[in-house]
Write a protein that holds these residues in place. Structure first.
Motif, PDB file in Angstrom:
ATOM      1  N   ILE A  60     -61.273 -28.825  -9.723  1.00 20.94           N
ATOM      2  CA  ILE A  60     -61.110 -28.716 -11.174  1.00 20.94           C
ATOM      3  C   ILE A  60     -61.849 -27.513 -11.756  1.00 20.94           C
ATOM      4  CG2 ILE A  60     -61.475 -29.882 -13.378  1.00 20.94           C
ATOM      5  CD1 ILE A  60     -59.321 -31.146 -11.618  1.00 20.94           C
ATOM      6  N   TYR A  61     -63.081 -27.264 -11.280  1.00 25.51           N
ATOM      7  CA  TYR A  61     -63.902 -26.206 -11.888  1.00 25.51           C
ATOM      8  C   TYR A  61     -63.225 -24.834 -11.894  1.00 25.51           C
ATOM      9  CZ  TYR A  61     -67.801 -23.146 -12.962  1.00 25.51           C
ATOM     10  OH  TYR A  61     -68.598 -22.186 -13.533  1.00 25.51           O
ATOM     11  N   GLY A  88     -61.333 -19.274  -3.582  1.00 21.92           N
ATOM     12  CA  GLY A  88     -62.145 -19.749  -2.464  1.00 21.92           C
ATOM     13  C   GLY A  88     -62.595 -21.190  -2.662  1.00 21.92           C
ATOM     14  N   LEU A  89     -62.971 -21.538  -3.916  1.00 22.44           N
ATOM     15  CA  LEU A  89     -63.398 -22.908  -4.193  1.00 22.44           C
ATOM     16  C   LEU A  89     -62.240 -23.897  -4.054  1.00 22.44           C
ATOM     17  CD1 LEU A  89     -65.823 -22.491  -7.251  1.00 22.44           C
ATOM     18  CD2 LEU A  89     -66.401 -22.870  -4.850  1.00 22.44           C
ATOM     19  N   ILE A  90     -61.043 -23.473  -4.476  1.00 22.98           N
ATOM     20  CA  ILE A  90     -59.879 -24.354  -4.329  1.00 22.98           C
ATOM     21  C   ILE A  90     -59.585 -24.610  -2.847  1.00 22.98           C
ATOM     22  CG2 ILE A  90     -57.388 -24.528  -4.711  1.00 22.98           C
ATOM     23  CD1 ILE A  90     -57.813 -22.947  -7.319  1.00 22.98           C
ATOM     24  N   ALA A  91     -59.665 -23.548  -2.046  1.00 25.25           N
ATOM     25  CA  ALA A  91     -59.455 -23.710  -0.602  1.00 25.25           C
ATOM     26  C   ALA A  91     -60.532 -24.607   0.000  1.00 25.25           C
ATOM     27  CB  ALA A  91     -59.452 -22.343   0.076  1.00 25.25           C
ATOM     28  N   ALA A 128     -55.369 -36.790 -14.670  1.00 26.56           N
ATOM     29  CA  ALA A 128     -55.630 -36.440 -16.069  1.00 26.56           C
ATOM     30  C   ALA A 128     -56.515 -35.200 -16.160  1.00 26.56           C
ATOM     31  CB  ALA A 128     -56.285 -37.618 -16.781  1.00 26.56           C
ATOM     32  N   ALA A 129     -57.553 -35.141 -15.334  1.00 24.18           N
ATOM     33  CA  ALA A 129     -58.426 -33.962 -15.328  1.00 24.18           C
ATOM     34  C   ALA A 129     -57.668 -32.731 -14.862  1.00 24.18           C
ATOM     35  CB  ALA A 129     -59.636 -34.215 -14.426  1.00 24.18           C
ATOM     36  N   LEU A 130     -56.818 -32.915 -13.858  1.00 24.01           N
ATOM     37  CA  LEU A 130     -56.038 -31.792 -13.313  1.00 24.01           C
ATOM     38  C   LEU A 130     -55.043 -31.273 -14.352  1.00 24.01           C
ATOM     39  CD1 LEU A 130     -55.954 -30.330 -10.583  1.00 24.01           C
ATOM     40  CD2 LEU A 130     -54.064 -31.823  -9.930  1.00 24.01           C
ATOM     41  N   GLY A 131     -54.404 -32.193 -15.093  1.00 22.01           N
ATOM     42  CA  GLY A 131     -53.455 -31.776 -16.119  1.00 22.01           C
ATOM     43  C   GLY A 131     -54.122 -30.999 -17.227  1.00 22.01           C
ATOM     44  N   THR A 132     -55.315 -31.445 -17.632  1.00 25.10           N
ATOM     45  CA  THR A 132     -56.080 -30.714 -18.637  1.00 25.10           C
ATOM     46  C   THR A 132     -56.393 -29.312 -18.148  1.00 25.10           C
ATOM     47  OG1 THR A 132     -57.065 -32.769 -19.473  1.00 25.10           O
ATOM     48  CG2 THR A 132     -58.225 -30.712 -19.969  1.00 25.10           C
ATOM     49  N   ALA A 133     -56.754 -29.213 -16.872  1.00 17.47           N
ATOM     50  CA  ALA A 133     -57.105 -27.903 -16.310  1.00 17.47           C
ATOM     51  C   ALA A 133     -55.876 -27.010 -16.172  1.00 17.47           C
ATOM     52  CB  ALA A 133     -57.786 -28.094 -14.953  1.00 17.47           C
TER      53      ALA A 133
END
Length: 491
Positions: free
Chosen positions: A217-218, A234-237, A413-418
């Motif tokens: 999410i970040y 890199g963080l997503i990976a 929900a957090a992912l959709g907001t992001a």
């Protein structure tokens, strides 16, 4: 459960409903109040996204272990700890002076809400007889409906009314009387209960799930403000790698006789794995829709917070109507979800056309048809979702599966907001608000198409507890679905 139901059970029900209302309101109000909050205490565009994402992400992480804490330490005790913490978190939100303080307080709310909510639902299943449970859990439907319709309106009114000069802060401070009622009622009327079986908490698994979620999410929220540097990707990976390690660790813990956070056998079931993908995408699309629509009406159309809350009523009413009608459509199984997605796609497409034709002068009246259709479609998808997904799991896996699905719902929900919040703000850099909202709705349509395809992975029908059929469906083992539980009631 004892043969004689607890005599204060109906009072206990209303105590637990108060806790549910606090959560439902707090998951909705910041969409309406976010522009006013940012105008008052500052922060970048990502602040608006974090107001919702911090709460839902923390709740997603906490729900994984929240129910198990009640099994270990007692449901009443953990309910009270959660209610006290949630109320204190609400006060901290109302007193926050800068964005970092408010976001931290929102995360604290989410964590303590995840401790509180599973306990109340678990207590209800213990104190009501099987015959009474349908009536008791049926009370959650009207509460959800009223909160869905009234939450945004209440938030908008509180911001505009500026009671006691508190402005947006009142959307959090209003939790104080609700919290005090939940705490006092919990002390007076909730019985204690905990599992007779010794349950071990999977702290390592919980930590891995939390780290993996945060790493996902970040960068999605903050990467845009830093022009998408290499560290964001890199963080997503790294998030994907952490979740992979989480799966391996849970399998190893199960093989060695431990209590895994998530039953590894669940992921071998096509229906459950497909349900996780479906849930993640659908709740992402739904939450992102509400966020960006609220931002568009306030920042683009210059609606007041109260007017923006009123503008969303048709969608909320459509959702409530769909919940009611879905009770008579259960025999059609997953076809109801497919129908709901088609209706929702028509509604979102209609909204794109409405914005194109009406332009910047669009009124709430002109938005009614598209929003009502969209909300009706949302309700048709949400109503059978949990029962249908849980139909593919074995009875002994139901508890783990329910908790996992609820966490996926909050993570979505957090992912959709992001994701959709980032798409909306990125488009504003290069175009006007109408085109930015239309483009975001186009991304929403693409997400819903993926959800439509994922529905084919689910069993054709959900089955009530104890009922079996002649054979498996879609290659899945015959299993009993859960009785109404946390996922269905907090959707």
């Amino acid at each position: 459960m004892s043969d004689t139901p607890y005599k204060w059970r109906w009072v206990a029900l209303f105590v637990i409903l108060a806790a549910e209302v606090m959560d439902l309101l707090d998951s909705l109000v910041t969409n309406i109040a976010a522009p006013a909050i940012r105008s008052d205490i500052g922060g970048g565009e990502s602040t608006i996204q974090w107001l919702g994402a911090a709460y839902t992400l923390a709740m997603a992480i906490g729900l994984i272990t929240g129910g198990r804490l009640g099994d270990i330490f007692g449901r009443r005790r953990m309910y009270l700890i959660g209610a006290v913490g949630f109320t204190l978190g609400s006060i901290a939100c109302g007193l926050a002076q800068e964005p970092g303080q408010l976001i931290a307080a929102r995360a604290f709310q989410g964590l303590l809400g995840a401790v509180m909510l599973p306990q109340g639902l678990g207590i209800l299943k213990e104190i009501f007889s099987e015959k009474e449970q349908a009536t008791a859990f049926g009370m959650f439907g009207p509460v959800m409906g009223l909160s869905t319709v009234g939450g945004p309106i209440l938030a908008g009114w509180l911001v505009d009314a500026d009671l006691f000069g508190a402005g947006w802060r009142m959307i959090f401070l209003i939790n104080i009387p609700l919290g005090l009622f939940a705490i006092a009622g919990g002390l007076a009327f909730l019985p204690e209960w905990k599992s007779a079986r010794a349950v071990r908490l999977d702290l390592v698994g919980a930590l891995l799930a939390a780290v993996g979620s945060a790493l996902m999410i970040y960068p999605l929220v903050q990467g845009r403000e830093h022009d998408w540097p290499a560290w964001a990707f890199g963080l997503i990976a790294l998030s994907v790698a952490v979740f992979g390690f989480f799966g391996w660790y849970e399998s190893r813990r199960s093989r060695t006789g431990g209590d895994p956070l998530v039953e590894p056998s669940l992921f071998a079931k096509r229906g459950f794995s497909g349900g996780m993908v479906l849930g993640l995408m659908f709740f992402s699309a739904m939450t992102g829709f509400w966020l960006t629509f609220s931002l568009y009406t306030q920042l683009g159309l210059h609606y007041s917070p109260f007017k923006a809350g009123l503008a969303g009523i048709p969608s909320s009413i459509g959702m409530v109507v769909a919940f009611v009608l879905s009770q008579g459509l259960q025999r059609f199984g997953r076809k109801v979800m497919h129908a709901g997605l088609i209706v929702m796609l028509l509604g979102v497409g209609g909204l794109i056309v409405t914005l194109q034709l009406a332009g910047t002068g669009v009124t709430p009246w002109e938005l009614i048809p598209a929003l009502a259709v969209t909300g009706f479609g949302m309700g048709l998808v949400m109503a059978p979702f949990f029962d249908t997904v849980l139909a593919s799991v074995e009875p002994h896996e139901t508890g783990s599966a329910s908790g996992t699905l609820t966490s996926v719902q909050q993570l979505g929900a957090a992912l959709g907001t992001a994701i959709l919040g980032t798409v909306f703000f990125e488009r504003i850099k290069t175009t006007d608000f109408i085109k930015a909202e239309q483009f975001t709705l186009g991304v929403e349509i693409a997400m819903l198409v993926v959800v439509f395809a994922a529905v084919f992975l689910l069993p054709r029908h959900a089955r009530p507890q104890g009922e079996t059929e002649a054979g498996p469906q879609d290659g899945e083992p015959v299993a009993a679905a859960a009785t109404p539980s946390a996922p269905e009631l907090t959707a």
